[in-house]
Design an enzyme around this catalytic site. Structure first.
Site, PDB file in Angstrom:
ATOM      1  N   LEU A 185       0.799  -1.187   0.071  1.00  0.00           N
ATOM      2  CA  LEU A 185       0.083  -0.034  -0.279  1.00  0.00           C
ATOM      3  C   LEU A 185       0.829   1.168   0.200  1.00  0.00           C
ATOM      4  O   LEU A 185       0.329   2.243  -0.161  1.00  0.00           O
ATOM      5  CB  LEU A 185      -1.030  -0.179   1.152  1.00  0.00           C
ATOM      6  CG  LEU A 185      -1.883  -1.322   1.207  1.00  0.00           C
ATOM      7  CD1 LEU A 185      -2.493  -1.327   2.551  1.00  0.00           C
ATOM      8  CD2 LEU A 185      -2.632  -1.504   0.284  1.00  0.00           C
ATOM      9  N   ARG A 186       2.121   1.215   0.272  1.00  0.00           N
ATOM     10  CA  ARG A 186       3.260   2.178  -0.025  1.00  0.00           C
ATOM     11  C   ARG A 186       3.188   3.195   1.341  1.00  0.00           C
ATOM     12  O   ARG A 186       3.855   4.260   1.056  1.00  0.00           O
ATOM     13  CB  ARG A 186       2.970   3.005  -1.260  1.00  0.00           C
ATOM     14  CG  ARG A 186       3.105   2.029  -2.591  1.00  0.00           C
ATOM     15  CD  ARG A 186       4.457   1.069  -2.637  1.00  0.00           C
ATOM     16  NE  ARG A 186       4.588   0.646  -3.759  1.00  0.00           N
ATOM     17  CZ  ARG A 186       5.503  -0.431  -4.334  1.00  0.00           C
ATOM     18  NH1 ARG A 186       6.333  -0.913  -3.275  1.00  0.00           N
ATOM     19  NH2 ARG A 186       5.652  -0.705  -5.282  1.00  0.00           N
ATOM     20  N   ASP A 198      -0.349  -9.473  -5.694  1.00  0.00           N
ATOM     21  CA  ASP A 198       0.973  -9.108  -5.401  1.00  0.00           C
ATOM     22  C   ASP A 198       1.052  -7.299  -6.065  1.00  0.00           C
ATOM     23  O   ASP A 198       1.774  -7.050  -6.731  1.00  0.00           O
ATOM     24  CB  ASP A 198       1.830  -9.725  -6.210  1.00  0.00           C
ATOM     25  CG  ASP A 198       3.070  -9.268  -5.945  1.00  0.00           C
ATOM     26  OD1 ASP A 198       3.320  -9.164  -4.553  1.00  0.00           O
ATOM     27  OD2 ASP A 198       4.216  -9.799  -6.474  1.00  0.00           O
ATOM     28  N   HIS A 201       3.068   2.022  -8.592  1.00  0.00           N
ATOM     29  CA  HIS A 201       4.115   2.890  -8.989  1.00  0.00           C
ATOM     30  C   HIS A 201       3.787   4.155  -9.392  1.00  0.00           C
ATOM     31  O   HIS A 201       2.753   4.517  -9.793  1.00  0.00           O
ATOM     32  CB  HIS A 201       5.304   2.302  -9.639  1.00  0.00           C
ATOM     33  CG  HIS A 201       5.895   1.056  -9.076  1.00  0.00           C
ATOM     34  ND1 HIS A 201       6.987   1.399  -8.093  1.00  0.00           N
ATOM     35  CD2 HIS A 201       6.072  -0.059  -9.494  1.00  0.00           C
ATOM     36  CE1 HIS A 201       7.352   0.211  -7.791  1.00  0.00           C
ATOM     37  NE2 HIS A 201       6.957  -0.872  -8.648  1.00  0.00           N
ATOM     38  N   HIS A 234       9.887 -16.102   0.607  1.00  0.00           N
ATOM     39  CA  HIS A 234       9.874 -15.524  -0.852  1.00  0.00           C
ATOM     40  C   HIS A 234      10.979 -16.257  -1.343  1.00  0.00           C
ATOM     41  O   HIS A 234      12.433 -15.913  -1.123  1.00  0.00           O
ATOM     42  CB  HIS A 234      10.034 -13.905  -0.834  1.00  0.00           C
ATOM     43  CG  HIS A 234       9.031 -13.276  -0.658  1.00  0.00           C
ATOM     44  ND1 HIS A 234       8.213 -12.728  -1.807  1.00  0.00           N
ATOM     45  CD2 HIS A 234       8.530 -13.028   0.581  1.00  0.00           C
ATOM     46  CE1 HIS A 234       7.266 -12.185  -1.203  1.00  0.00           C
ATOM     47  NE2 HIS A 234       7.404 -12.129   0.089  1.00  0.00           N
TER      48      HIS A 234
END
Lengths: 324, 432
Positions: free
Chosen positions: B71-72, B313, B317, B187
């Site tokens: 969600l930044r 995912d 940006h 990951h």
């Protein structure tokens, strides 16, 4: 956006020169023929033609280069263009922003062509895709991807020495294929010219994954790899490959893959030896070979000027009265 | 919690209810009161609705659970914020989002978890849960205070995309996490084998001269992690598998009884290495898009259930992040807007049955995250997604709700559109 439409305009003319793949045989033959016509110019006492008079060409080098930048500069000057050399070593700032900002600033100075070298694969494509429509972009090497003018000057050299029938030729490219933009472009160009056999020779650690899909036979043994070939192109081996565990030592590499007069016996008797430079003597090849009668390494450099003149003039000539 | 229309008693009538957790796929009414499902099928005695939603010709399913969405916020608000992205989630039928710990600052203290929780509450569009950092600052060296993170609400721990180089530290982190019954989210990407690559090591990367990440970077990491999972007994989840081989390794481990689960992200089910052919930075993902065969094998694993969740995912940006030569651009796709419609396309392409797909979007991820959501059971929290499975729309800059317009699916015709989203019985989204 496709690679094809990016470097070729709707009339099939060269708009940018970014990579060999996506071009056709006709176009690269035209580049070779045009270069042939310029080869005479470089031998005259007045080495200039006025084709690009009043045009401004920017050599935009984000990676160090002497030979390529110099020959591009000479080529531009012989076409009577004004040349601006800009060397920008990668700074720690965000690369994308820097690149686009640099581009916009130079565009504001009303330049006509960028000759670009950059450490990132795809950089020339990115610049071509984002440059103002009147600007042509020539790729002078991007990452491991492409170095199309080098490949064209090599084809030019082969054609001069061996004649235009590439179908009759066996060509071996020896050395660090994995990291080589030169090798990738050469393989594409050789295949477009229907070369009889294209081989790549290196230990597996220097061959990229699925290399055969590039259009080349893979060999891990120099003797069999160069057996009966008409042209051998040696690639430069960077010293840092030893640190990256690609190879144990320069010594063992030279033992196995270095070109000597003795190993040359396996090739065709009139084999031609090439190298894009700069040479590591005693690593890729013996001085005896590099300076010997089969070597055309210095001719390659000379031909580089004519080929670059050809590409520059073709990409710019499209502009006259045609914005397509 | 802000809602666009406040009602305490809601009737959703006439919809095709698909509730995989209860093996339900039938047309029936759903009754909601005080934030909970109180009945389905027959009207409860004395029920009068404040609000009725006509769901005829629509699918009614549990609110979607997205196991990974960045969600930044905090730290990269130039890209997106919790407010903007939770709104995008609501309009995509997603009621629960799981946020990985690689925010700035990293989620390695309860304070950051609390900050995100408060922001999510203020926005009110979706429930946001967090993964805590497995190691402090995701540095891979010192364990985070996992007990404190768990108390603060973290549903698991992860080192996100940051490498954990030392297997001894990973072993101890797993043991410590197991102590508190925390699931470790892994990951799988061997740092050394990945070698700072930016594309799958295969035909396309070879042609483009891009530094490759071999499949072995994933499978070697999965093998190492599986050995340590068996050694420590920790419950573990593999995030964003990209290769068929890794999916088969996980399926085999599950068959052998290992406490492991796995997910895939939706772009990997549609794109492959071929999509980067033009240096298209919108297809620059990490881990990288692999082969067409891998794409099919991931679809198979999702269908069979060894991969039990599919996620967006989501990585929004700002435009500049994608403007540069391919290797220099930031990886990731903005995915909240396309999670459901792209997933539904799998049904159209006969890759999976609709009910199984809904399971991978609801009950599957709920189980992985250990959350009591993802079902329409009586007494369950009333998180509901209602969508029109036949509605077509085009993904373009006007239909993307996320702040991130970075998606290679721009211009695609999407089928399936969310009409209503309920979060704990509150209508948080309704299509105009």
């Amino acid at each position: 956006m496709t690679r094809h439409s990016l470097q070729i305009d709707k009339n099939g003319r060269l708009r940018h020169f970014l990579c060999i793949s996506g071009l056709n045989r006709q176009l690269i033959t035209e580049i070779l023929d045009t270069a042939e016509s310029f080869a005479g110019v470089t031998q005259q006492s007045v080495k200039k033609v006025p084709l690009l008079r009043g045009k401004t060409i920017v050599n935009l080098f984000f990676e160090a280069s002497t030979r390529t930048r110099t020959t591009f500069e000479l080529a531009a000057k012989r076409l009577s263009a004004d040349v601006l050399n800009i060397n920008i070593t990668q700074s720690s700032t965000v690369k994308g922003e820097t690149l686009l900002d640099t581009l916009r600033n130079l565009e504001a100075m009303h330049v006509d062509m960028f000759v670009v070298r950059h450490a990132d694969s795809g950089a020339a494509h990115f610049i071509a895709a984002n440059a103002a429509p009147h600007i042509s972009v020539i790729n002078a090497g991007d990452g491991w991807h492409s170095h199309p003018t080098q490949a064209m000057l090599d084809m030019f050299t082969i054609r001069r020495v061996k004649g235009a029938d590439f179908g009759a030729l066996r060509v071996a490219i020896v050395g660090d294929i994995l990291h080589s933009r030169v090798a990738r472009s050469q393989i594409h160009a050789l295949n477009l010219l229907n070369t009889g056999e294209v081989r790549i020779v290196a230990p597996q650690s220097l061959i990229p994954a699925h290399a055969e899909s590039l259009g080349a036979q893979v060999h891990h043994d120099l003797q069999t790899g160069i057996k009966d070939v008409d042209v051998i192109i040696m690639l430069r081996l960077q010293r840092e490959r030893m640190q990256g565990a690609f190879l144990p030592s320069a010594h063992e590499y030279f033992e196995l893959f270095g070109l000597t007069e003795e190993k040359l016996m396996h090739a065709s008797p009139d084999v031609t030896v090439m190298h894009p430079g700069p040479i590591n003597r005693g690593v890729e090849m013996d001085s005896e070979v590099a300076d010997g009668p089969r070597s055309v390494i210095l001719e390659q450099v000379t031909h580089g000027i004519a080929v670059r003149m050809a590409v520059m003039s073709m990409a710019m000539s499209r502009k006259e009265g045609d914005t397509g | 919690m802000p809602a666009i229309e406040t009602a305490t008693r809601i009737l959703i009538h006439g919809g095709r209810v698909i509730d995989p957790a209860n093996n339900v796929d039938t047309v029936q009414d759903i009754y909601i009161a005080d934030g909970r499902v109180i009945a389905s099928g027959n009207t409860p005695q004395g029920f009068t609705a404040d609000m009725e939603i006509d769901a005829s010709h629509r699918v009614v399913c549990p609110g979607l659970i997205d196991i990974s969405a960045r969600l930044r916020e905090p730290g990269q608000e130039q890209k997106a914020t919790i407010a903007t992205e939770s709104l995008a989630a609501a309009s995509g039928g997603i009621t629960t989002l799981c946020c990985p710990p690689d925010t700035y600052p990293v989620i390695d203290t309860p304070a950051v978890t609390e900050f995100i929780r408060l922001r999510a509450e203020a926005a009110g569009n979706a429930r946001i849960v967090t993964l805590g950092a497995l190691t402090q600052s995701l540095g891979g060296e010192q364990l985070s205070e996992m007990a404190a993170l768990r108390s603060a609400g973290c549903v698991g721990v992860s080192n996100a995309l940051q490498p954990l180089l030392n297997p001894l530290i990973l072993r101890r982190a797993m043991e410590y996490a197991a102590t508190f019954e925390l699931t470790v989210f892994l990951h799988p990407n061997d740092h050394w084998l990945a070698n700072e690559g930016c594309a799958h090591e295969g035909r396309v990367a070879t042609r483009l001269g891009l530094r490759g990440i071999p499949e072995a970077a994933e499978t070697a990491a999965v093998a190492r992690d599986l050995a340590l999972i068996e050694q420590t007994g920790v419950r573990a989840h593999f995030c964003r598998l990209t290769s068929g081989r890794a999916a088969r390794m996980v399926a085999r481990a599950q068959y052998d009884g290992a406490p492991v689960t796995a997910d895939v992200a939706i772009p990997y089910l549609y794109l492959s290495e071929i999509d980067i052919s033009d240096f298209d930075s919108q297809c620059h993902l990490m881990p990288p898009l692999r082969t067409v065969e891998d794409r099919q094998q991931l679809r198979d694993a999702l269908q069979q259930g060894s991969v039990s969740a599919v996620c967006s995912d989501h990585q929004p940006h700002e435009p500049d992040a994608k403007l540069g030569p391919f290797p220099a651009t930031e990886p990731g796709i903005s995915g909240l807007d396309t999670l459901l419609p792209l997933a539904l396309r799998l049904v159209d392409e006969h890759s999976i049955e609709l009910a199984d797909l809904i399971h991978r979007l609801t009950a599957g991820p709920a189980k992985i995250l250990g959350l009591p959501y993802g079902s329409l059971s009586v007494d369950a929290t009333a998180d509901v997604c209602i969508f029109d499975p036949s509605a077509s729309w085009q993904l373009d800059s006007s239909t993307v709700r996320s702040n991130g317009l970075n998606t290679p699916f721009m211009g695609w015709e999407m089928k399936g559109r969310v009409t209503h989203t309920l979060l704990a019985g509150q209508l948080v989204y309704a299509l105009n």
